[in-house]
Design an enzyme around this catalytic site. Structure first.
Site, PDB file in Angstrom:
ATOM      1  N   SER A  87     109.430  51.528  18.955  1.00  0.00           N
ATOM      2  CA  SER A  87     110.643  50.758  19.273  1.00  0.00           C
ATOM      3  C   SER A  87     111.171  51.234  20.628  1.00  0.00           C
ATOM      4  CB  SER A  87     111.715  51.020  18.212  1.00  0.00           C
ATOM      5  OG  SER A  87     112.954  50.473  18.598  1.00  0.00           O
ATOM      6  N   TYR A  92     117.059  56.540  12.907  1.00  0.00           N
ATOM      7  CA  TYR A  92     115.964  55.620  13.270  1.00  0.00           C
ATOM      8  C   TYR A  92     115.404  55.998  14.636  1.00  0.00           C
ATOM      9  CZ  TYR A  92     113.671  51.147  14.460  1.00  0.00           C
ATOM     10  OH  TYR A  92     112.783  50.174  14.842  1.00  0.00           O
TER      11      TYR A  92
END
Ligand SMILES: NC(=O)c1ccc[n+]([C@@H]2O[C@H](COP(=O)([O-])OP(=O)(O)OC[C@H]3O[C@@H](n4cnc5c(N)ncnc54)[C@H](OP(=O)(O)O)[C@@H]3O)[C@@H](O)[C@H]2O)c1
Length: 268
Positions: free
Chosen positions: A143, A156
């Site tokens: 990501s 995250y």
């Protein structure tokens, strides 16, 4: 894209979102797909959708990739069925949506790390002998949150920084075996992940906080991934702000912090 024809490709997280879209994009190229996630019904429905666009029926194998044992079973079943593994796409993932000082359940940090970091490491370890034999490729869907800090996503972002550091290291180890490592860093994508994001109590949000009309679709993300995978590239960052932001951050980090804050506040 001819480089992908006939390749045996395992896609984790194939039941939804980016993984599902990638299966749709790879099937017509002649890839032999292994579709895996926990939800067997969603995988079966995907296999039915693909039946019309591929000559080679995919193998459906339900597994929880946070279990080393289930990772090994997935790899064994893939090799037993197709005889080899060429490309492992570590795509399964989950996220959180809470400020750290509002976290009521600290096990969220463990759950996110288990799926986003430990699972790709476990599965890659199980697949490695077969990937070395085929001089294959590991693809990891990380990501842009693995490249910069993102508020409300501390756990995250940590898991995605971890997975990038891990696979950047593994790439060097595997260089002499001619096994490629391709890291994909999507910016926001329409998928189930935002609805499923854990709030501070560890419960799914249930509705997306994203402005979905302003972010790319999972199908667009999959189409961007195909050439990066076919060319065995090191890294793909899907957005211009992600690509440019990495360099701006070196000289103006606060500007990038503010950009990340605004992106989360606006949902795009
Ligand atoms: N969407 C975005 O904005 C975005 C941005 C950057 C990066 N990413 C990354 O892209 C990847 C795919 O996410 P997505 O957006 O497509 O999310 P999604 O629609 O929620 O799909 C996630 C997939 O992961 C699977 N999964 C979750 N936990 C699992 C487990 N323990 N074992 C096996 N499978 C598991 C889910 O299937 P089951 O529930 O059936 O197991 C599902 O197929 C993730 O790594 C995510 O971090 C997404």
């Amino acid at each position: 894209m001819q480089a992908l024809a006939g390749k045996v490709v395992i896609i984790t997280g194939a039941s939804e979102g980016i993984g599902r879209a990638l299966a749709h994009a790879m099937a017509p190229l002649g890839c032999k797909l292994v579709l895996t996630a926990r939800d067997r019904q969603r995988l079966d429905s995907l296999a039915e959708e693909l039946a019309n666009i591929t000559l080679c029926p995919p193998l459906v194998f339900a597994a929880d990739v946070t279990s080393v044992q289930e990772c090994q079973q997935l790899i064994d079943a893939s090799v037993a069925h197709f005889g080899a593994i060429d490309i492992l796409v570590n795509n399964a993932g989950m996220t959180m949506w809470s400020r750290f000082d509002e976290l009521q359940d600290l096990s969220i940090l463990d759950r996110v790390m288990a799926v986003n970091y430990f699972a790709p490491a476990y599965l890659s370890h199980c697949a490695l002998p077969h990937l070395k034999a085929s001089q294959g490729q590991i693809v990891v869907v990380a990501s842009v949150a693995g490249l910069v800090g993102v508020p409300t996503r501390s756990g995250y972002s940590a898991s995605k920084h971890a997975v990038i550091g891990f696979f950047d290291s593994l790439r060097i180890e595997l260089n002499d075996d001619n096994v490629a490592v391709t890291i994909i860093c999507p910016d926001f994508v329409v998928s189930q992940i935002h609805k499923r994001a854990l709030d501070g109590h560890g419960k799914p949000l249930g509705q997306t906080p994203m402005q979905e009309s302003k972010i790319i679709t999972a199908e667009q993300c999959a189409q961007m991934m195909l050439p990066a995978i076919a060319k065995r590239e090191r890294m793909l960052i899907t957005s211009m702000r992600g690509r440019v932001g990495r360099f701006i951050r070196l000289i103006a980090p606060k500007f990038i912090d503010n950009l990340a804050k605004k992106a989360i506040a606006s949902g795009h």
